[in-house]
Design a protein around this motif. Structure first.
Motif, PDB file in Angstrom:
ATOM      1  N   ILE A   1      18.309  55.927 -17.081  1.00  0.00           N
ATOM      2  CA  ILE A   1      18.845  55.163 -18.096  1.00  0.00           C
ATOM      3  C   ILE A   1      19.012  53.702 -17.365  1.00  0.00           C
ATOM      4  O   ILE A   1      20.135  53.837 -16.702  1.00  0.00           O
ATOM      5  N   PRO A   2      18.764  52.431 -17.887  1.00  0.00           N
ATOM      6  CA  PRO A   2      19.016  51.447 -17.168  1.00  0.00           C
ATOM      7  C   PRO A   2      20.373  50.790 -17.838  1.00  0.00           C
ATOM      8  O   PRO A   2      20.509  50.871 -19.009  1.00  0.00           O
ATOM      9  N   TYR A   3      21.311  50.260 -16.942  1.00  0.00           N
ATOM     10  CA  TYR A   3      22.535  49.829 -17.552  1.00  0.00           C
ATOM     11  C   TYR A   3      22.786  48.873 -16.753  1.00  0.00           C
ATOM     12  O   TYR A   3      22.777  48.607 -15.416  1.00  0.00           O
ATOM     13  N   ARG A   4      23.148  47.554 -17.648  1.00  0.00           N
ATOM     14  CA  ARG A   4      23.496  46.159 -17.110  1.00  0.00           C
ATOM     15  C   ARG A   4      24.744  45.708 -17.430  1.00  0.00           C
ATOM     16  O   ARG A   4      25.213  46.016 -18.504  1.00  0.00           O
TER      17      ARG A   4
ATOM     18  N   ALA B   1      14.691  58.561 -27.354  1.00  0.00           N
ATOM     19  CA  ALA B   1      13.764  57.719 -27.307  1.00  0.00           C
ATOM     20  C   ALA B   1      13.921  56.776 -26.141  1.00  0.00           C
ATOM     21  O   ALA B   1      14.110  55.692 -26.251  1.00  0.00           O
ATOM     22  N   PRO B   2      14.112  57.456 -24.837  1.00  0.00           N
ATOM     23  CA  PRO B   2      14.553  56.484 -23.805  1.00  0.00           C
ATOM     24  C   PRO B   2      13.493  55.687 -23.264  1.00  0.00           C
ATOM     25  O   PRO B   2      13.972  54.617 -22.665  1.00  0.00           O
ATOM     26  N   GLU B   3      12.090  55.687 -23.965  1.00  0.00           N
ATOM     27  CA  GLU B   3      11.235  54.628 -23.610  1.00  0.00           C
ATOM     28  C   GLU B   3      11.535  53.480 -24.203  1.00  0.00           C
ATOM     29  O   GLU B   3      10.723  52.598 -23.843  1.00  0.00           O
ATOM     30  N   LYS B   4      12.320  53.462 -25.224  1.00  0.00           N
ATOM     31  CA  LYS B   4      12.599  52.271 -25.983  1.00  0.00           C
ATOM     32  C   LYS B   4      13.879  51.484 -25.642  1.00  0.00           C
ATOM     33  O   LYS B   4      14.114  50.478 -26.227  1.00  0.00           O
ATOM     34  N   VAL B   5      14.627  52.032 -24.334  1.00  0.00           N
ATOM     35  CA  VAL B   5      15.804  51.294 -23.949  1.00  0.00           C
ATOM     36  C   VAL B   5      15.227  50.139 -22.939  1.00  0.00           C
ATOM     37  O   VAL B   5      14.652  50.584 -22.073  1.00  0.00           O
ATOM     38  N   ARG B   6      15.557  49.226 -23.362  1.00  0.00           N
ATOM     39  CA  ARG B   6      15.410  48.152 -22.396  1.00  0.00           C
ATOM     40  C   ARG B   6      16.478  47.779 -21.656  1.00  0.00           C
ATOM     41  O   ARG B   6      16.361  47.791 -20.324  1.00  0.00           O
ATOM     42  N   THR B   7      17.480  48.278 -22.000  1.00  0.00           N
ATOM     43  CA  THR B   7      18.824  48.250 -21.364  1.00  0.00           C
ATOM     44  C   THR B   7      20.102  48.690 -22.227  1.00  0.00           C
ATOM     45  O   THR B   7      20.012  48.356 -23.167  1.00  0.00           O
ATOM     46  N   PHE B   8      21.028  49.510 -21.777  1.00  0.00           N
ATOM     47  CA  PHE B   8      22.440  49.440 -22.314  1.00  0.00           C
ATOM     48  C   PHE B   8      22.954  48.516 -21.545  1.00  0.00           C
ATOM     49  O   PHE B   8      22.910  48.223 -20.446  1.00  0.00           O
ATOM     50  N   ARG B   9      24.274  47.949 -22.091  1.00  0.00           N
ATOM     51  CA  ARG B   9      24.754  46.800 -21.402  1.00  0.00           C
ATOM     52  C   ARG B   9      26.391  46.889 -21.885  1.00  0.00           C
ATOM     53  O   ARG B   9      26.590  47.472 -22.955  1.00  0.00           O
ATOM     54  N   THR B  10      27.154  46.532 -21.078  1.00  0.00           N
ATOM     55  CA  THR B  10      28.745  46.474 -21.242  1.00  0.00           C
ATOM     56  C   THR B  10      29.136  45.054 -20.738  1.00  0.00           C
ATOM     57  O   THR B  10      28.703  44.623 -19.587  1.00  0.00           O
ATOM     58  N   VAL B  11      29.884  44.217 -21.414  1.00  0.00           N
ATOM     59  CA  VAL B  11      30.459  43.025 -20.921  1.00  0.00           C
ATOM     60  C   VAL B  11      31.798  43.510 -20.139  1.00  0.00           C
ATOM     61  O   VAL B  11      32.639  43.969 -20.689  1.00  0.00           O
ATOM     62  N   VAL B  12      31.770  42.826 -18.992  1.00  0.00           N
ATOM     63  CA  VAL B  12      32.998  43.449 -18.139  1.00  0.00           C
ATOM     64  C   VAL B  12      34.024  42.090 -18.219  1.00  0.00           C
ATOM     65  O   VAL B  12      34.001  40.971 -17.713  1.00  0.00           O
ATOM     66  N   ILE B  13      35.117  42.523 -18.811  1.00  0.00           N
ATOM     67  CA  ILE B  13      36.284  41.825 -19.029  1.00  0.00           C
ATOM     68  C   ILE B  13      37.522  42.389 -18.129  1.00  0.00           C
ATOM     69  O   ILE B  13      37.897  43.542 -18.597  1.00  0.00           O
ATOM     70  N   PRO B  14      37.654  41.700 -17.238  1.00  0.00           N
ATOM     71  CA  PRO B  14      38.936  42.188 -16.245  1.00  0.00           C
ATOM     72  C   PRO B  14      40.050  42.681 -16.985  1.00  0.00           C
ATOM     73  O   PRO B  14      40.556  41.851 -17.947  1.00  0.00           O
ATOM     74  N   ARG B  15      40.358  43.792 -16.645  1.00  0.00           N
ATOM     75  CA  ARG B  15      41.792  44.526 -17.207  1.00  0.00           C
ATOM     76  C   ARG B  15      41.555  44.842 -18.392  1.00  0.00           C
ATOM     77  O   ARG B  15      42.473  45.274 -19.291  1.00  0.00           O
ATOM     78  N   ILE B  16      40.372  44.735 -19.104  1.00  0.00           N
ATOM     79  CA  ILE B  16      40.203  45.347 -20.469  1.00  0.00           C
ATOM     80  C   ILE B  16      38.838  46.282 -20.195  1.00  0.00           C
ATOM     81  O   ILE B  16      39.099  47.618 -20.616  1.00  0.00           O
ATOM     82  N   THR B  17      37.811  45.973 -20.154  1.00  0.00           N
ATOM     83  CA  THR B  17      36.574  46.882 -20.155  1.00  0.00           C
ATOM     84  C   THR B  17      36.088  47.171 -18.885  1.00  0.00           C
ATOM     85  O   THR B  17      35.271  48.022 -18.550  1.00  0.00           O
ATOM     86  N   ASP B  18      36.753  46.332 -17.684  1.00  0.00           N
ATOM     87  CA  ASP B  18      36.287  46.990 -16.226  1.00  0.00           C
ATOM     88  C   ASP B  18      36.636  48.581 -16.054  1.00  0.00           C
ATOM     89  O   ASP B  18      35.774  49.171 -15.436  1.00  0.00           O
ATOM     90  N   ARG B  19      37.688  49.048 -16.660  1.00  0.00           N
ATOM     91  CA  ARG B  19      38.220  50.296 -16.293  1.00  0.00           C
ATOM     92  C   ARG B  19      37.065  51.171 -17.408  1.00  0.00           C
ATOM     93  O   ARG B  19      36.960  52.606 -17.125  1.00  0.00           O
ATOM     94  N   GLU B  20      36.406  50.624 -18.174  1.00  0.00           N
ATOM     95  CA  GLU B  20      35.770  51.543 -19.213  1.00  0.00           C
ATOM     96  C   GLU B  20      34.429  51.882 -18.634  1.00  0.00           C
ATOM     97  O   GLU B  20      33.621  52.832 -19.084  1.00  0.00           O
ATOM     98  N   VAL B  21      33.836  50.779 -18.018  1.00  0.00           N
ATOM     99  CA  VAL B  21      32.663  50.888 -17.102  1.00  0.00           C
ATOM    100  C   VAL B  21      32.267  52.084 -16.762  1.00  0.00           C
ATOM    101  O   VAL B  21      31.186  52.892 -16.937  1.00  0.00           O
TER     102      VAL B  21
END
Length: 312
Positions: free
Chosen positions: A225-228, A191-211
């Motif tokens: 796919i939109p990614y914010r 259902a890609p037409e229903k994706v407004r966005t995927f998002r990830t909160v960027v936390i330095p030294r924690i999730t920045d490496r996950e992005v």
């Protein structure tokens, strides 16, 4: 509402009888509303629900997500029919017309833990406004059965992937990442037409490496796919943890694009140099020195709705 009697809506599958006041990981019985608002960004009447299936260390709404343990008191349970009438009334209001609000959105906390309530509410609203757009913001931790139910009633989804690595995801949220990634893949593929966005909160030294890994995961499914990326703001347990710089956010956007995603952007960062006080009133268009009681703009003050990420 019978599904609350043996609640297995999220992947914890606690099986508690929420109709009788029993609670599982989310600590809520009947669906309770924290507050409602006309949301400028989403152009919607937004209903914010209490409770969450996660216990994120950086939650910027922990008074809502960890209710009732935080001691804050909110609106509580509202009958779906009453909530539907209220939503429709507010969407017809002068303020809604002024900001262009025309749709309905659910947020929290985690709204999908209240899926039967959402279904009943949407059904009642669509009796009067069949074409109304409905959206939801989710952490993606619902069962696949629940997630498919959500997809049937919504037109757009803001889906947050907090981390890819299971250990990091568990340490950050208290929950495994596999169900989230499973539902994210299903959404992006089916259902890609229903994706407004995927998002990830960027936390330095924690999730920045996950992005970059999340970007690669999404691009392998659908490169459009939109990614914010959202800049972390110090909060809750991570109150003293630093936020990201503009340079880090820009570098991560480039890394995501290298992984194949074509629609990546970011919002929020911490400037390296502090601004003088005059900078902020000028951004709002305030005459200096400020004198609100006699200001010619007092009946249309931009400071009411202006937030830092809206500065032009």
């Amino acid at each position: 509402m019978k599904d609350f009697k043996n609640c297995k809506l999220c992947e914890w599958r606690c099986g508690v009888n929420r109709l009788e006041g029993e609670t599982g990981i989310c600590h809520v019985g009947l669906p309770e509303v924290a507050y409602t608002s006309l949301a400028y960004i989403l152009k919607s009447y937004s209903i914010t629900f209490l409770g969450c299936s996660f216990k994120c260390l950086y939650c910027n709404a922990y008074r809502i997500s960890q209710y009732p343990d935080t001691g804050w008191i909110y609106r509580g349970y509202i009958e779906p029919e009453k909530m539907a009438r209220e939503a429709l009334d507010h969407l017809e209001s002068p303020l809604a017309k002024n900001i262009g609000a025309y749709r309905l959105s659910f947020t929290g906390g985690e709204p999908t833990i209240h899926t039967p309530y959402l279904e009943e509410l949407v059904e009642k609203i669509r009796r009067f406004r069949p074409s109304i757009e409905v959206g939801v913001a989710t952490n993606g931790f619902s069962t696949m059965k629940t997630f498919k139910r959500i997809l049937r009633i919504v037109d757009f989804i803001n889906f947050e992937i907090k981390a890819f690595n299971d250990e990091i995801h568990r340490n950050l949220t208290g929950a495994p990442s596999e169900p989230v990634l499973r539902n994210a893949a299903y959404l992006a593929e089916k259902a890609p037409e229903k994706v407004r966005t995927f998002r990830t909160v960027v936390i330095p030294r924690i999730t920045d490496r996950e992005v970059p890994r999340i970007a690669e995961f999404l691009s392998e499914i659908n490169e459009e796919i939109p990614y914010r990326l959202v800049g972390f703001r110090p909060n809750f347990v991570l109150y003293y943890h630093s936020g990201p710089s503009k340079g880090l956010m820009e570098d991560l956007v480039k890394e995501c694009e290298k992984k194949g995603l074509k629609n990546v952007d970011y919002s929020g960062y911490y400037p390296l140099k502090a601004k003088d006080l005059d900078y902020y009133p000028k951004k709002l268009g305030c005459p200096l020195p400020r004198n609100c009681g006699e200001c010619k703009f007092k009946d249309e003050c931009k400071g009411i709705l202006m937030e830092p990420w809206l500065f032009k």
